[in-house]
Design a protein around this motif. Structure first.
Motif, PDB file in Angstrom:
ATOM      1  N   ASP A  30      -8.069   6.744  -6.683  1.00 19.75           N
ATOM      2  CA  ASP A  30      -8.072   8.033  -5.979  1.00 19.75           C
ATOM      3  C   ASP A  30      -9.125   9.018  -6.473  1.00 19.75           C
ATOM      4  O   ASP A  30      -9.001  10.228  -6.226  1.00 19.75           O
ATOM      5  N   GLY A  31     -10.152   8.518  -7.160  1.00 18.16           N
ATOM      6  CA  GLY A  31     -11.216   9.415  -7.621  1.00 18.16           C
ATOM      7  C   GLY A  31     -10.721  10.491  -8.575  1.00 18.16           C
ATOM      8  O   GLY A  31     -11.384  11.505  -8.774  1.00 18.16           O
ATOM      9  N   GLY A  32      -9.536  10.271  -9.154  1.00 22.78           N
ATOM     10  CA  GLY A  32      -8.997  11.223 -10.127  1.00 22.78           C
ATOM     11  C   GLY A  32      -8.038  12.250  -9.532  1.00 22.78           C
ATOM     12  O   GLY A  32      -7.472  13.079 -10.262  1.00 22.78           O
ATOM     13  N   LEU A  33      -7.794  12.161  -8.216  1.00 20.43           N
ATOM     14  CA  LEU A  33      -6.958  13.164  -7.531  1.00 20.43           C
ATOM     15  C   LEU A  33      -5.647  13.459  -8.246  1.00 20.43           C
ATOM     16  O   LEU A  33      -5.268  14.617  -8.440  1.00 20.43           O
ATOM     17  N   THR A  34      -4.929  12.392  -8.640  1.00 13.64           N
ATOM     18  CA  THR A  34      -3.593  12.614  -9.211  1.00 13.64           C
ATOM     19  C   THR A  34      -3.611  12.672 -10.738  1.00 13.64           C
ATOM     20  O   THR A  34      -2.554  12.753 -11.370  1.00 13.64           O
ATOM     21  N   ALA A  35      -4.823  12.660 -11.323  1.00 11.02           N
ATOM     22  CA  ALA A  35      -4.900  12.764 -12.786  1.00 11.02           C
ATOM     23  C   ALA A  35      -4.907  14.223 -13.227  1.00 11.02           C
ATOM     24  O   ALA A  35      -4.736  14.520 -14.403  1.00 11.02           O
ATOM     25  N   VAL A  36      -5.138  15.116 -12.284  1.00  9.55           N
ATOM     26  CA  VAL A  36      -5.284  16.531 -12.672  1.00  9.55           C
ATOM     27  C   VAL A  36      -4.204  17.389 -12.015  1.00  9.55           C
ATOM     28  O   VAL A  36      -3.565  16.978 -11.063  1.00  9.55           O
ATOM     29  N   PHE A  95       3.422  17.060   5.360  1.00 13.74           N
ATOM     30  CA  PHE A  95       3.526  15.641   5.765  1.00 13.74           C
ATOM     31  C   PHE A  95       4.821  15.081   5.188  1.00 13.74           C
ATOM     32  O   PHE A  95       4.809  14.132   4.396  1.00 13.74           O
ATOM     33  N   ASP A  96       5.926  15.664   5.600  1.00 16.05           N
ATOM     34  CA  ASP A  96       7.203  15.341   4.955  1.00 16.05           C
ATOM     35  C   ASP A  96       7.710  13.945   5.334  1.00 16.05           C
ATOM     36  O   ASP A  96       8.229  13.216   4.481  1.00 16.05           O
ATOM     37  N   ALA A  97       7.552  13.575   6.596  1.00 16.48           N
ATOM     38  CA  ALA A  97       8.011  12.236   7.003  1.00 16.48           C
ATOM     39  C   ALA A  97       7.148  11.168   6.327  1.00 16.48           C
ATOM     40  O   ALA A  97       7.659  10.183   5.782  1.00 16.48           O
ATOM     41  N   TYR A  98       5.843  11.372   6.360  1.00 20.93           N
ATOM     42  CA  TYR A  98       4.924  10.408   5.735  1.00 20.93           C
ATOM     43  C   TYR A  98       5.219  10.282   4.238  1.00 20.93           C
ATOM     44  O   TYR A  98       5.314   9.176   3.694  1.00 20.93           O
ATOM     45  N   SER A  99       5.393  11.434   3.558  1.00 27.91           N
ATOM     46  CA  SER A  99       5.642  11.409   2.107  1.00 27.91           C
ATOM     47  C   SER A  99       6.945  10.672   1.804  1.00 27.91           C
ATOM     48  O   SER A  99       7.006   9.862   0.863  1.00 27.91           O
ATOM     49  N   ALA A 100       7.988  10.953   2.585  1.00 27.40           N
ATOM     50  CA  ALA A 100       9.277  10.291   2.356  1.00 27.40           C
ATOM     51  C   ALA A 100       9.148   8.783   2.575  1.00 27.40           C
ATOM     52  O   ALA A 100       9.682   7.975   1.804  1.00 27.40           O
ATOM     53  N   SER A 101       8.396   8.399   3.615  1.00 30.96           N
ATOM     54  CA  SER A 101       8.240   6.960   3.881  1.00 30.96           C
ATOM     55  C   SER A 101       7.511   6.285   2.726  1.00 30.96           C
ATOM     56  O   SER A 101       7.869   5.183   2.299  1.00 30.96           O
ATOM     57  N   LYS A 102       6.510   6.960   2.179  1.00 33.65           N
ATOM     58  CA  LYS A 102       5.715   6.350   1.117  1.00 33.65           C
ATOM     59  C   LYS A 102       6.459   6.358  -0.221  1.00 33.65           C
ATOM     60  O   LYS A 102       6.243   5.483  -1.068  1.00 33.65           O
ATOM     61  N   GLY A 103       7.338   7.356  -0.420  1.00 31.38           N
ATOM     62  CA  GLY A 103       8.213   7.317  -1.592  1.00 31.38           C
ATOM     63  C   GLY A 103       9.092   6.081  -1.547  1.00 31.38           C
ATOM     64  O   GLY A 103       9.296   5.378  -2.547  1.00 31.38           O
ATOM     65  N   GLY A 104       9.594   5.781  -0.356  1.00 33.80           N
ATOM     66  CA  GLY A 104      10.426   4.588  -0.168  1.00 33.80           C
ATOM     67  C   GLY A 104       9.657   3.309  -0.430  1.00 33.80           C
ATOM     68  O   GLY A 104      10.184   2.354  -1.017  1.00 33.80           O
ATOM     69  N   THR A 143       0.854  -1.191   0.000  1.00 36.30           N
ATOM     70  CA  THR A 143       0.000   0.000   0.000  1.00 36.30           C
ATOM     71  C   THR A 143       0.886   1.235   0.000  1.00 36.30           C
ATOM     72  O   THR A 143       1.595   1.519   0.970  1.00 36.30           O
ATOM     73  N   ALA A 144       0.847   1.949  -1.109  1.00 34.74           N
ATOM     74  CA  ALA A 144       1.614   3.197  -1.233  1.00 34.74           C
ATOM     75  C   ALA A 144       0.654   4.367  -1.029  1.00 34.74           C
ATOM     76  O   ALA A 144      -0.334   4.238  -0.282  1.00 34.74           O
ATOM     77  N   SER A 145       0.904   5.475  -1.691  1.00 33.80           N
ATOM     78  CA  SER A 145       0.109   6.692  -1.456  1.00 33.80           C
ATOM     79  C   SER A 145       0.372   7.671  -2.593  1.00 33.80           C
ATOM     80  O   SER A 145       1.437   7.613  -3.227  1.00 33.80           O
ATOM     81  N   PRO A 146      -0.551   8.603  -2.859  1.00 33.52           N
ATOM     82  CA  PRO A 146      -0.227   9.659  -3.839  1.00 33.52           C
ATOM     83  C   PRO A 146       1.057  10.400  -3.448  1.00 33.52           C
ATOM     84  O   PRO A 146       1.771  10.895  -4.318  1.00 33.52           O
ATOM     85  N   THR A 147       1.357  10.433  -2.138  1.00 33.20           N
ATOM     86  CA  THR A 147       2.583  11.120  -1.699  1.00 33.20           C
ATOM     87  C   THR A 147       3.839  10.318  -2.059  1.00 33.20           C
ATOM     88  O   THR A 147       4.956  10.819  -1.909  1.00 33.20           O
ATOM     89  N   SER A 148       3.662   9.068  -2.513  1.00 35.06           N
ATOM     90  CA  SER A 148       4.804   8.291  -3.018  1.00 35.06           C
ATOM     91  C   SER A 148       5.358   8.909  -4.293  1.00 35.06           C
ATOM     92  O   SER A 148       6.538   8.757  -4.617  1.00 35.06           O
ATOM     93  N   GLN A 149       4.473   9.555  -5.053  1.00 33.35           N
ATOM     94  CA  GLN A 149       4.838  10.016  -6.394  1.00 33.35           C
ATOM     95  C   GLN A 149       4.836  11.527  -6.549  1.00 33.35           C
ATOM     96  O   GLN A 149       5.510  12.048  -7.435  1.00 33.35           O
ATOM     97  N   PHE A 150       4.022  12.206  -5.740  1.00 37.86           N
ATOM     98  CA  PHE A 150       3.830  13.647  -5.935  1.00 37.86           C
ATOM     99  C   PHE A 150       3.975  14.379  -4.600  1.00 37.86           C
ATOM    100  O   PHE A 150       3.656  13.815  -3.556  1.00 37.86           O
TER     101      PHE A 150
END
Ligand SMILES: NC(=O)c1ccc[n+]([C@@H]2O[C@H](COP(=O)([O-])OP(=O)(O)OC[C@H]3O[C@@H](n4cnc5c(N)ncnc54)[C@H](O)[C@@H]3O)[C@@H](O)[C@H]2O)c1
Length: 253
Positions: free
Chosen positions: A247-253, A155-164, A142-149
């Motif tokens: 994601d209901g289109g969140l990261t498509a736009v 949420f810097d710690a969370y984003s970095a963890s999910k990028g990993g 389970t990743a997150s939109p914060t993995s890519q964008f």
């Protein structure tokens, strides 16, 4: 609930399985014919999950504790004799404590990386050994939109963890392709679960999030389970190293 039974014969272990997306996935997997093991550090939530999943294997384990993780997989192998599907999904998001990097406490960083990334590594370390011993299988991280964008400002710690998490999923897809182990990432968008209670209960925060979701609503844990079933099933036999966004289109736009 009876379903099309696409997971008959599959043995699946889900971390963070006592709540939210993990629990909804476990319930759906069971309806599709799988056997499920729920690994979670929250024993009360595991007890509650037992009501919906009376025959599930319950593993009260902290994913940051290597010995506990190893013993949990040993116990599953003893009970089932193999494992087919691994869903490393446990995570924390320290809303109100996670922050932009210049204000981010080391303790919050360590805790977030510890559960979300080191916990993922430990789950995969012992889980993949079980899949190898079983002749193959599917790992669904389970990743997150914060993995890519960089959309999770503050949420810097969370984003970095999910990028990993996403980087690990992709390299594992390469590591284990020849062993018949597929590894994919699922990217839920804003999903109403206890993880983001703090955001959901804040009308201003949630309205500004919904404003940028083309489908105009927050997702439910159940919204994510269809793609989980697909990736756990043999329907996804040629899918590995992929990113499956819900994601209901969140990261498509
Ligand atoms: N809810 C969202 O909006 C959202 C969005 C993108 C990604 N995700 C991801 O989805 C996954 C599931 O999150 P959720 O929203 O269902 O959250 P949740 O809080 O409902 O469930 C997470 C579960 O993980 C468990 N957990 C936390 N730390 C643990 C540890 N150290 N050891 C064992 N278990 C532990 C918790 O007890 C909980 O049961 C997470 O990886 C999360 O990052 C969620």
């Amino acid at each position: 609930m009876s379903g099309p039974q696409r997971l008959v014969g599959k043995r699946a272990l889900i971390t963070g399985g006592a709540s939210g997306i993990g629990l909804a996935t476990a319930i759906r997997f069971k309806a599709e014919g799988a056997r499920v093991a729920l690994l979670d550090r929250d024993e009360d939530a595991l007890d509650r999950a037992k009501q919906a999943l009376s025959d599930a294997v319950l593993l009260p384990v902290d994913v940051t504790d290597e010995t506990q993780v190893e013993e949990a997989f040993d116990s599953v192998m003893e009970q089932w004799g193999g494992l087919d599907v691994l869903v490393p999904n446990a995570a924390v998001q320290l809303i109100g404590r996670d922050a932009a990097v210049h204000e981010l406490d080391r303790e919050v960083w360590d805790l977030t990386i510890g559960v979300n990334l080191t916990g993922m590594y430990l789950t995969c370390k012992y889980g993949v050994r079980c899949l190898l011993a079983s002749g193959g299988g599917s790992v669904i991280c389970t990743a997150s939109p914060t993995s890519q964008f960089g959309i999770g400002a503050g949420f810097d710690a969370y984003s970095a963890s999910k990028g990993g998490v996403l980087a690990l999923a992709r390299v594992m897809a390469n590591d284990y392709a020849a062993d018949d182990i597929r590894v994919n990432a699922v990217v839920p968008g804003v999903t109403a679960t206890p993880l983001i209670e703090g955001l959901i209960e804040d009308p201003e925060a949630i309205n500004s999030l919904v404003d940028v979701i083309p489908m105009g609503r927050v997702g439910t844990a159940e919204d994510v389970t269809g793609v989980m079933v697909y990736l756990a099933s043999d329907d996804s036999s040629y899918a590995t190293g992929g990113v499956f966004t819900v994601d209901g289109g969140l990261t498509a736009v």
